[in-house]
Every structure is written in structure tokens, then in C-alpha cells.
Write a protein that holds these residues in place. Structure first.
Motif, PDB file in Angstrom:
ATOM      1  N   THR A   1     -24.860 -14.010  -3.232  1.00 34.97           N
ATOM      2  CA  THR A   1     -23.555 -13.798  -3.861  1.00 34.97           C
ATOM      3  C   THR A   1     -23.076 -12.366  -3.618  1.00 34.97           C
ATOM      4  N   VAL A   2     -24.000 -11.409  -3.731  1.00 37.74           N
ATOM      5  CA  VAL A   2     -23.653 -10.005  -3.466  1.00 37.74           C
ATOM      6  C   VAL A   2     -23.158  -9.853  -2.029  1.00 37.74           C
TER       7      VAL A   2
ATOM      8  N   VAL B   1     -19.853  -6.654  -8.024  1.00 38.25           N
ATOM      9  CA  VAL B   1     -21.193  -7.250  -7.933  1.00 38.25           C
ATOM     10  C   VAL B   1     -22.126  -6.698  -9.006  1.00 38.25           C
TER      11      VAL B   1
ATOM     12  N   GLU C   1     -22.665  -7.600 -12.144  1.00 34.43           N
ATOM     13  CA  GLU C   1     -23.431  -8.615 -12.877  1.00 34.43           C
ATOM     14  C   GLU C   1     -24.572  -9.174 -12.020  1.00 34.43           C
ATOM     15  N   GLU C   2     -24.265  -9.410 -10.741  1.00 28.30           N
ATOM     16  CA  GLU C   2     -25.291  -9.954  -9.844  1.00 28.30           C
ATOM     17  C   GLU C   2     -26.468  -8.979  -9.689  1.00 28.30           C
TER      18      GLU C   2
ATOM     19  N   ARG D   1     -30.403 -16.417  -4.645  1.00 29.01           N
ATOM     20  CA  ARG D   1     -29.062 -16.860  -5.021  1.00 29.01           C
ATOM     21  C   ARG D   1     -28.173 -15.652  -5.367  1.00 29.01           C
ATOM     22  N   GLU D   2     -28.737 -14.703  -6.106  1.00 24.44           N
ATOM     23  CA  GLU D   2     -27.963 -13.524  -6.513  1.00 24.44           C
ATOM     24  C   GLU D   2     -27.632 -12.630  -5.316  1.00 24.44           C
TER      25      GLU D   2
ATOM     26  N   ARG E   1     -28.533  -9.001 -12.896  1.00 19.37           N
ATOM     27  CA  ARG E   1     -29.408 -10.187 -12.977  1.00 19.37           C
ATOM     28  C   ARG E   1     -30.561 -10.084 -11.973  1.00 19.37           C
TER      29      ARG E   1
END
Length: 287
Positions: free
Chosen positions: A255-256, A214, A216-217, A251-252, A220
Motif C-alpha cells: 500500500t505504501v 502513508v 497509518e500504513e 500488505r502494508e 501499522r
């Protein structure tokens, strides 16, 4: 933002009363009420309102109280009333309508009164314009005070969210090792006495760890938070920008949450979502 202001002024012998009330709304909604003689000003006033406000439910009232002396009492427009009466009689006869024509029918017709004092539309707007602007500025001052208080609340939530993200980044490093150990343990149980191919196992673990990463998430998410903080200090209408950035952060973090398989980290993600939802509700009130 919520706000309220009222102004009273005199134009000639008449008293003008203006009230403006604003309520929270993610869009711009304008409502205008006025005395009949000011209905022609509605398009101009609505245009002026849009130059002062870009978000919220705006309710405005503009009323004129006419003060007449004996020399300026209105008189009936007798020829026009006669025309109305004859027209109503004609309609009654043509369409075979029942009932009598009463005074109340005639008194409701437009322009039946003659006023001795003059009423110039353009001149009236020129006189009203500075009074309207004063009232709008008072409302904006009230909204600005509320906005400053709201900004402090949002900044506190941003700091809490930043700490949560730092914590997630720290635990992410230790999670990799735990996840690897857990996978090896499961594989050993599944294979039993069969010998493990260390190279193959390492490949499978690397593949699974890559899918669960995670980094990259979180990177961001940190970037979005910096952007959010920057927009929060901009001048002008920023509500829609902030709303969009929060959508991206949601959204991020979602995803995490879908990638992480650790109870403690999942709890941290839930708290991050709760903070973002609180910020989203607050942003709905920002112009």
C-alpha cells in the motif's frame, strides 16, 4: 527444520534400528517404514511423532534384525501351506487359469512360518517407547540448534527493516512539501495566465495529499514488526504465526508503494519488500 538421529538397541536376541530424518516443509508430512512385524505400530508411532513435531517432512524407519540360534529356527506351517495350495488349485480350475503353482507363490503367503520365540505386541511397544522418545529428542536438539541460528538471522533482518521504516517516516514529512510545490507548478502550467483560486487550490492539494499519506500504513507496519519480534521469542510452534504476520506486513508495504510517488522512497520500498521476502522464506523453515 532439518534434523537427523538414529538409535540402536536390543530387545532379547534381536537388534532394533531406528532412524528419524526431518526436512523443511510448511506443513506436517509423516512417512513411516518398518519391518513387517512392526506395521501394527504405525498408528501409535505416528501419534507420538505428532506430539514431538508440528511442521516439516518427517521420515522414520524402524527395523528389527532377528538373531536366531539352532533351537529357535522357524518351522513351516505345513497345514496352512496345504490350505494355500488347495485354494490356488481351486482358483486355477474354476477360472481356467494357465500355468503351474510354484514354490514362490506359496512362500509369499502370510504366516507360513512358525516362530518359537514369543512376540507380544503390547510388550513390544512398551520396550520400544523409551527408545523412540530418545531418538525424537535427539532430532529436536539438532533442530533447536538450527532454529537458534535462524532466529539470529531473522532478528538481523528485522533491525534492517526497522531502520528502513524509520527512514520512510522521516522522508514522508519532507515529501509533503515537495508534493505540494509540484502540484502548484503543474496547475500553473495548465491554467496559464488564468488567476489561481488559492483557497480552491489548497483544498485540492489537501485532498490529494490525504490520499497519498502513508502515515497509518507505516504505523501499522511498525506495530506488526513489534508483534513479529515478540512471537519470535515465544516457545512452541510459531511458524504459522510468523507467516501470517509477514503477510500483513507485505500488505502494508504494498500500500505504501502504491501511494508514494518519489523515486528515492520507491527504492526504499523495494528494499523493504526484498527483506520481507527473505524473512518469509526463512519463516517457512520455522516450526
Amino acid at each position: 527444520m532439518t534434523g537427523y538421529a538414529s538409535e540402536e538397541a536390543h530387545i532379547g536376541p534381536d537388534r532394533i534400528t531406528i532412524e528419524v530424518k526431518t526436512l523443511n516443509n510448511r506443513y506436517l508430512e509423516l512417512k513411516f517404514r518398518s519391518s513387517p512385524e512392526y506395521s501394527f505400530l504405525e498408528p501409535k508411532i505416528l501419534k507420538e511423532l505428532k506430539s514431538f513435531f508440528s511442521r516439516g517432512s518427517i521420515e522414520m524407519s524402524l527395523f528389527r534384525e532377528t538373531r536366531l540360534d539352532k533351537t529357535s529356527f522357524p518351522s513351516l506351517n505345513t497345514p496352512l501351506i496345504s490350505y494355500y495350495f488347495k485354494t490356488l488349485q481351486h482358483l486355477k480350475k474354476k477360472f481356467l487359469l494357465k500355468g503351474d503353482i510354484h514354490v514362490r507363490h506359496l512362500i509369499s503367503m502370510p504366516n507360513i512360518w512358525n516362530y518359537k520365540h514369543s512376540f507380544s505386541r503390547e510388550l513390544e511397544f512398551k520396550k520400544l517407547f523409551p527408545i523412540l522418545q530418545t531418538c525424537f529428542k535427539k532430532v529436536n536438539l539438532m533442530r533447536e540448534k538450527e532454529g537458534n541460528a535462524l532466529q539470529k538471522m531473522i532478528l538481523r533482518d528485522i533491525k534492517r527493516l526497522e531502520k528502513k521504516i524509520i527512514g520512510l517516516s522521516f522522508y514522508k514529512e519532507t515529501l509533503s512539501q515537495k508534493h505540494e510545490e509540484r502540484l502548484k507548478e503543474r496547475m500553473t502550467k495548465l491554467l496559464g495566465e488564468q488567476k489561481l483560486d488559492d483557497q480552491r487550490l489548497c483544498q485540492e492539494i489537501a485532498y490529494l495529499m490525504d490520499k497519498a499519506d502513508v502515515g497509518e500504513e507505516l504505523q501499522r507496519l511498525s506495530s506488526h514488526l513489534k508483534h513479529f519480534r515478540s512471537v519470535l521469542h515465544e516457545k512452541g510452534a510459531i511458524g504459522k504465526k510468523l507467516d501470517f504476520v509477514i503477510q500483513e506486513m507485505n500488505r502494508e508495504i504494498n500500500t505504501v508503494g502504491s501511494k508514494i510517488q518519489d523515486l528515492k522512497l520507491t527504492q526504499e520500498v523495494i528494499e523493504c519488500k526484498s527483506l520481507l521476502e527473505k524473512m518469509r522464506e526463512q519463516v517457512q523453515n520455522v516450526e
